[in-house]
Scaffold this motif. Structure first.
Motif, mmCIF file in Angstrom:
data_model
loop_
_atom_site.group_PDB
_atom_site.id
_atom_site.type_symbol
_atom_site.label_atom_id
_atom_site.label_comp_id
_atom_site.label_asym_id
_atom_site.label_seq_id
_atom_site.Cartn_x
_atom_site.Cartn_y
_atom_site.Cartn_z
ATOM 1 N N ASP A 179 -9.509 12.975 5.427
ATOM 2 C CA ASP A 179 -8.188 13.571 5.245
ATOM 3 C C ASP A 179 -7.223 13.259 6.382
ATOM 4 N N MET A 180 -7.746 12.966 7.561
ATOM 5 C CA MET A 180 -6.891 12.694 8.716
ATOM 6 C C MET A 180 -6.554 11.213 8.874
ATOM 7 N N THR A 181 -7.127 10.367 8.032
ATOM 8 C CA THR A 181 -6.835 8.937 8.051
ATOM 9 C C THR A 181 -5.454 8.712 7.440
ATOM 10 N N SER A 182 -4.691 7.831 8.010
ATOM 11 C CA SER A 182 -3.367 7.491 7.470
ATOM 12 C C SER A 182 -3.448 6.175 6.699
ATOM 13 N N LEU A 183 -2.392 5.869 5.974
ATOM 14 C CA LEU A 183 -2.335 4.572 5.284
ATOM 15 C C LEU A 183 -2.372 3.431 6.305
ATOM 16 N N HIS B 21 2.017 6.612 8.732
ATOM 17 C CA HIS B 21 1.331 7.132 9.916
ATOM 18 C C HIS B 21 0.943 8.605 9.783
ATOM 19 N N VAL B 22 1.259 9.203 8.656
ATOM 20 C CA VAL B 22 0.918 10.605 8.403
ATOM 21 C C VAL B 22 -0.444 10.648 7.720
ATOM 22 N N PRO B 23 -1.321 11.558 8.131
ATOM 23 C CA PRO B 23 -2.649 11.650 7.495
ATOM 24 C C PRO B 23 -2.559 11.846 5.981
ATOM 25 N N LEU B 24 -3.539 11.294 5.282
ATOM 26 C CA LEU B 24 -3.561 11.349 3.823
ATOM 27 C C LEU B 24 -3.398 12.773 3.293
ATOM 28 N N ALA B 25 -4.074 13.733 3.895
ATOM 29 C CA ALA B 25 -4.001 15.118 3.434
ATOM 30 C C ALA B 25 -2.579 15.662 3.537
ATOM 31 N N GLU B 26 -1.856 15.256 4.560
ATOM 32 C CA GLU B 26 -0.500 15.757 4.766
ATOM 33 C C GLU B 26 0.512 15.141 3.809
ATOM 34 N N ILE B 27 0.234 13.946 3.293
ATOM 35 C CA ILE B 27 1.168 13.347 2.328
ATOM 36 C C ILE B 27 0.829 13.749 0.896
ATOM 37 N N GLY B 28 -0.245 14.516 0.727
ATOM 38 C CA GLY B 28 -0.566 15.043 -0.592
ATOM 39 C C GLY B 28 -1.612 14.278 -1.373
ATOM 40 N N LEU C 279 0.834 -1.199 0.000
ATOM 41 C CA LEU C 279 0.000 0.000 0.000
ATOM 42 C C LEU C 279 0.872 1.255 0.000
ATOM 43 N N ILE C 280 1.943 1.246 0.763
ATOM 44 C CA ILE C 280 2.883 2.374 0.793
ATOM 45 C C ILE C 280 3.504 2.577 -0.581
ATOM 46 N N THR C 281 3.937 1.487 -1.209
ATOM 47 C CA THR C 281 4.582 1.567 -2.522
ATOM 48 C C THR C 281 3.632 2.120 -3.572
ATOM 49 N N VAL C 282 2.412 1.613 -3.609
ATOM 50 C CA VAL C 282 1.425 2.077 -4.587
ATOM 51 C C VAL C 282 1.099 3.554 -4.373
ATOM 52 N N THR C 283 0.968 3.938 -3.113
ATOM 53 C CA THR C 283 0.656 5.335 -2.800
ATOM 54 C C THR C 283 1.814 6.240 -3.191
ATOM 55 N N ALA C 284 3.025 5.830 -2.906
ATOM 56 C CA ALA C 284 4.203 6.615 -3.295
ATOM 57 C C ALA C 284 4.267 6.767 -4.812
ATOM 58 N N GLU C 285 3.963 5.689 -5.536
ATOM 59 C CA GLU C 285 3.954 5.763 -6.997
ATOM 60 C C GLU C 285 2.886 6.743 -7.487
ATOM 61 N N ALA C 286 1.715 6.723 -6.878
ATOM 62 C CA ALA C 286 0.639 7.631 -7.260
ATOM 63 C C ALA C 286 1.039 9.088 -7.024
ATOM 64 N N LEU C 287 1.834 9.301 -5.974
ATOM 65 C CA LEU C 287 2.278 10.652 -5.635
ATOM 66 C C LEU C 287 3.604 11.023 -6.300
#
Length: 90
Positions: free
Chosen positions: A72-76, A34-41, A18-26
């Motif tokens: 927005d405050m939910t983390s991965l 552990h950082v909220p979705l809104a804060e990671i972009g 999930l981290i890898t896919v999210t990083a690729e999307a971003l």
């Protein structure tokens, strides 16, 4: 070492996917789970990619999409724990 490896995580390999896919999307190297979705972009377009990835990554779990809760405050890590909770409830 990833930050989530220091904590007790059920199915850490799935969280890593999930981290890898999210990083690729971003278009970045990695994201802190552990950082909220809104804060990671994560925006409304990226969240669709993440949700589709969740369906694939957690395909062995009996996920009821209507029971998923995130904003927005939910983390991965929070999303991962919700997905895993479906397995534990089954």
């Amino acid at each position: 070492m990833s930050s989530f490896e220091n904590k007790s995580v059920v199915h850490p390999e799935l969280l890593q996917k999930l981290i890898t896919v999210t990083a690729e999307a971003l278009k970045t190297d990695t994201v802190d789970p552990h950082v909220p979705l809104a804060e990671i972009g994560i925006d409304s377009l990226n969240i669709v990619e993440v949700i589709i990835a969740c369906e694939e990554i957690y395909s062995d779990f009996q996920i009821d999409p209507s029971e998923l809760e995130f904003d927005d405050m939910t983390s991965l890590a929070d999303m991962h724990n919700q997905m895993i909770s479906f397995e534990m409830a089954a």
